[in-house]
Design a protein around this motif. Structure first.
Motif, PDB file in Angstrom:
ATOM      1  N   LYS A 166      19.946  39.657  18.634  1.00 33.13           N
ATOM      2  CA  LYS A 166      21.368  39.801  18.246  1.00 33.13           C
ATOM      3  C   LYS A 166      21.701  38.936  17.020  1.00 33.13           C
ATOM      4  CE  LYS A 166      22.936  40.980  22.906  1.00 33.13           C
ATOM      5  NZ  LYS A 166      23.129  42.408  22.727  1.00 33.13           N
ATOM      6  N   PHE A 208      24.778  39.586  14.814  1.00 33.22           N
ATOM      7  CA  PHE A 208      26.092  39.100  15.248  1.00 33.22           C
ATOM      8  C   PHE A 208      26.313  37.680  14.724  1.00 33.22           C
ATOM      9  CE2 PHE A 208      25.089  42.526  18.138  1.00 33.22           C
ATOM     10  CZ  PHE A 208      26.285  43.227  18.179  1.00 33.22           C
ATOM     11  N   ALA A 209      25.216  36.936  14.566  1.00 34.32           N
ATOM     12  CA  ALA A 209      25.328  35.594  13.973  1.00 34.32           C
ATOM     13  C   ALA A 209      25.722  35.715  12.505  1.00 34.32           C
ATOM     14  CB  ALA A 209      24.007  34.843  14.113  1.00 34.32           C
ATOM     15  N   ILE A 210      25.098  36.645  11.799  1.00 32.28           N
ATOM     16  CA  ILE A 210      25.434  36.808  10.371  1.00 32.28           C
ATOM     17  C   ILE A 210      26.876  37.299  10.248  1.00 32.28           C
ATOM     18  CG2 ILE A 210      24.740  37.845   8.176  1.00 32.28           C
ATOM     19  CD1 ILE A 210      22.014  38.457   9.418  1.00 32.28           C
ATOM     20  N   ASN A 211      27.289  38.126  11.195  1.00 33.08           N
ATOM     21  CA  ASN A 211      28.650  38.666  11.154  1.00 33.08           C
ATOM     22  C   ASN A 211      29.716  37.580  11.333  1.00 33.08           C
ATOM     23  OD1 ASN A 211      30.390  40.977  11.002  1.00 33.08           O
ATOM     24  ND2 ASN A 211      30.768  40.761  13.195  1.00 33.08           N
ATOM     25  N   SER A 212      29.312  36.412  11.818  1.00 26.87           N
ATOM     26  CA  SER A 212      30.261  35.296  11.941  1.00 26.87           C
ATOM     27  C   SER A 212      30.413  34.543  10.625  1.00 26.87           C
ATOM     28  CB  SER A 212      29.778  34.304  13.003  1.00 26.87           C
ATOM     29  OG  SER A 212      29.732  34.926  14.243  1.00 26.87           O
ATOM     30  N   LEU A 226      29.395  46.082  14.890  1.00 29.85           N
ATOM     31  CA  LEU A 226      29.709  44.658  14.786  1.00 29.85           C
ATOM     32  C   LEU A 226      31.176  44.338  15.077  1.00 29.85           C
ATOM     33  CD1 LEU A 226      27.519  43.712  11.710  1.00 29.85           C
ATOM     34  CD2 LEU A 226      27.204  42.950  14.057  1.00 29.85           C
ATOM     35  N   SER A 227      31.994  45.377  15.191  1.00 38.17           N
ATOM     36  CA  SER A 227      33.406  45.087  15.503  1.00 38.17           C
ATOM     37  C   SER A 227      33.747  45.488  16.930  1.00 38.17           C
ATOM     38  CB  SER A 227      34.319  45.813  14.518  1.00 38.17           C
ATOM     39  OG  SER A 227      34.125  47.205  14.644  1.00 38.17           O
ATOM     40  N   LYS A 228      32.738  45.852  17.726  1.00 40.53           N
ATOM     41  CA  LYS A 228      32.992  46.240  19.118  1.00 40.53           C
ATOM     42  C   LYS A 228      33.321  45.028  19.960  1.00 40.53           C
ATOM     43  CE  LYS A 228      30.703  50.546  20.347  1.00 40.53           C
ATOM     44  NZ  LYS A 228      29.482  51.159  20.852  1.00 40.53           N
TER      45      LYS A 228
END
Lengths: 315, 276
Positions: free
Chosen positions: B109, B112-116, B274-276
């Motif tokens: 996952k 999801f870290a990059i998405n932060s 990534l926005s779920k």
């Protein structure tokens, strides 16, 4: 909690009527709160209370369904990257790059923030020291223990020197020793004035780490104050826990009700709320009520939660 | 040396710069991970084409050349070279997008870290694809060198098949990346991809023989396949395989469309997930 009044403190996060709903249920039900610079603010509640959803909305990774939210004066819905640039996010599950080493994980995360290589290299030394991972710098992440991974995830979130550090259930799944090491690290951050935003369903964690706590249940705010303030407001100074045996607890409960300020009858024990637990126990014995076990303790946030929701935090 | 925030993110993080080049940080991370497997990447890149040249190019080629003298007016290895390059490019780029996507969304996952961070969902997709293109460029260049050493390029234009194959790899990679995001079950996804996509593409895209040799009811597989379009263009550019201008436009248009729609689809899928 500092002596400074809230009115004079810089507001970093402000939510008004914040709401998140899905087709068939409401995860966050119109909540209001403010987080001030340099404070440690906690969302306390059981699983499914809406804590993590609130955190994700703040982190600009989930869109809200209604209400207003500003972080550092900006709306995360329309300024996602600008908000994310100043947050350090520690998710519930460590999402580190397993194929890379400890050091490389810190390095690439710094690169996502566009930081210069030299700056990151210097920062890595500080963070490895902070996370007590100096001797693990060249070790691949997959070889680390759960506590080490957690510390690395926190260190990673600090690489960009964020204005707000967000920690979602930081010690869930860790053994007691690892939890205490982590608490110590978070205390140090608090001392340095880093604003912490923490979700937890552990009352001891909330008491240890948070200046202010917002108790949540089923998407709504049940109460908000300092840990001591909550206990003072919603509980008595002491609690007497007695066990008469699972069959007898419900039988003797009516007799105990008149003796304590308030009682809670749980399946395995009865909680009696009073200012002086020892005196209450003495009174019970004098009236011929002799519990199998008894324990006098100070009130905790668990008692606050029980009072507010009628349920225990971890069920 | 204890952690001490000296400047704060407000001073050190340049959001405008990240909005321009954020994808490159994802590419950098991907290349770092690939570097861990550099040995196997290098050996595979050199060994695969060598074995193909020895078995199909020379072995089968000798048989065909002895039987009919040539295929499409050239020796079999020359006929085969553009197709093998395109196949290698498609296979490489597919591997380099599918595994990172499954890893980033399901296994570790890490997306999801990059998405932060300030890096956007689109930039994550772009960064992964660009890293896949770089890896593919390395592999098809090695492949091209091996073909050259085996005498597969008979004209000076043989090298043109390399960038063409690379573009086909990019187009197919973008398309498959979007599909991989939606994969619910890894094992089923790999099985379906291998058996029902890659294998038919490889066998029915005019790789080893001209598509016109096939019965008409099987030719549609080739028409849908980026491999056939790339191979036809490659043969046209490298040794002058006959193509009408209209067909050149169809082949080029197909690859451009696949890249454009594929990337757009991948962006949508990354943003959605990534926005779920």
């Amino acid at each position: 909690m500092t002596n400074t009044t809230n009115a004079s403190r810089e507001v970093l996060i402000k939510a008004t009527g914040l709401r998140k709903s899905y087709e068939d249920f409401v995860a966050v039900n119109g909540i209001d709160f403010e987080v001030f610079k340099g404070e440690s603010f906690g969302f306390l509640g059981p699983n499914g209370a809406g804590k993590s959803t609130t955190m994700r909305i703040i982190a600009a990774t989930l869109t809200r369904s209604g209400g207003e939210l500003t972080i550092l004066g900006k709306d995360p819905q329309s300024n996602g990257p600008e908000i994310k640039a100043h947050l350090g996010v520690v998710p519930q599950a460590d999402n580190l790059d397993n194929a890379l080493t400890v050091e490389e994980n810190l390095y690439i995360y710094g690169r996502y923030f566009g930081l210069p290589k030299n700056f990151i290299r210097e920062k890595i030394e500080e963070l490895l020291d902070f996370a007590q991972l100096m001797d693990k710098r060249s070790v691949k992440v997959e070889a680390l223990s759960g506590g080490m991974k957690r510390r690395l995830t926190i260190a990673r979130a600090l690489v960009s020197e964020p204005e707000i550090l967000m920690l979602d259930e930081p010690t869930t799944g860790l053994d007691p020793q690892a939890r205490h090491i982590l608490w110590d690290r978070l205390f140090r951050l608090k001392e340095q004035g880093v604003t912490l935003l923490i979700t937890t369903h552990y009352m001891d964690e909330a008491e240890q780490l948070c200046d202010r706590i917002m108790v949540m249940d089923k998407g709504s705010i049940m109460a908000e104050d300092s840990p001591a303030g909550l206990i003072k407001k919603y509980s008595t100074r002491e609690v007497l826990e007695v066990r008469f045996g699972s069959d007898r607890n419900y039988v003797v409960a009516p007799q105990l009700e008149v003796m304590a300020d308030r009682i809670e009858v749980l399946p395995d024990r009865i909680l009696l709320y009073a200012e002086n637990g020892e005196a209450l126990l003495h009174e019970m014995n004098e009236k011929g009520l002799h519990p199998v076990t008894s324990l006098v303790r100070r009130s905790s946030l668990e008692d606050v939660f029980l009072r507010l929701t009628g349920r225990t935090l971890v069920e | 040396m204890a952690y001490k925030p000296r400047q704060g993110s407000l001073k050190i993080v340049d959001v405008a710069q990240i909005s321009r080049v954020g994808a490159l940080s994802v590419t950098e991370a991907r290349l770092r991970i690939m570097w861990k497997f550099a040995w196997s990447v290098g050996v595979t890149a050199a060994l695969n084409p060598t074995l193909y040249m020895l078995s199909v190019g020379i072995g089968v080629g000798k048989l065909i050349n002895a039987h009919s003298g040539s295929v499409d007016g050239v020796k079999y290895l020359t006929f085969l070279a553009p197709a093998l390059l395109a196949t290698a490019a498609i296979q490489n780029s597919m591997d380099e997008v599918v595994f990172p996507v499954l890893e980033g969304f399901k296994w570790t996952k890490s997306f999801f870290a990059i998405n932060s961070t300030p890096v956007s969902a689109r930039q994550i997709a772009d960064g992964v694809l660009f890293a896949a293109i770089l890896r593919t460029a390395f592999s098809v260049t090695i492949y091209g060198v091996v073909i050259y050493l085996f005498g597969g390029f008979t004209s000076g234009r043989g090298w043109v098949a390399i960038p063409l194959a690379l573009f086909a790899g990019a187009a197919f990679g973008a398309f498959i990346m979007g599909i991989a995001v939606a994969a619910k079950n890894d094992d089923t996804f790999f099985m379906l991809l291998g058996r029902f996509v890659m294998m038919p593409l490889f066998l029915f895209s005019g790789t080893f023989y001209q598509l016109t040799t096939m019965p008409i009811f099987l030719r549609w597989i080739g028409w849908l396949s980026p491999l056939w379009h790339t191979t036809e263009l490659g043969r046209y550019l490298t040794y002058g395989h006959h193509l009408s201008l209209a067909m050149v436009c169809v082949h080029v248009g197909y690859l451009i469309a696949m890249f454009g729609f594929g990337l757009r689809y991948a962006h949508q899928q990354f943003e959605k997930r990534l926005s779920k």
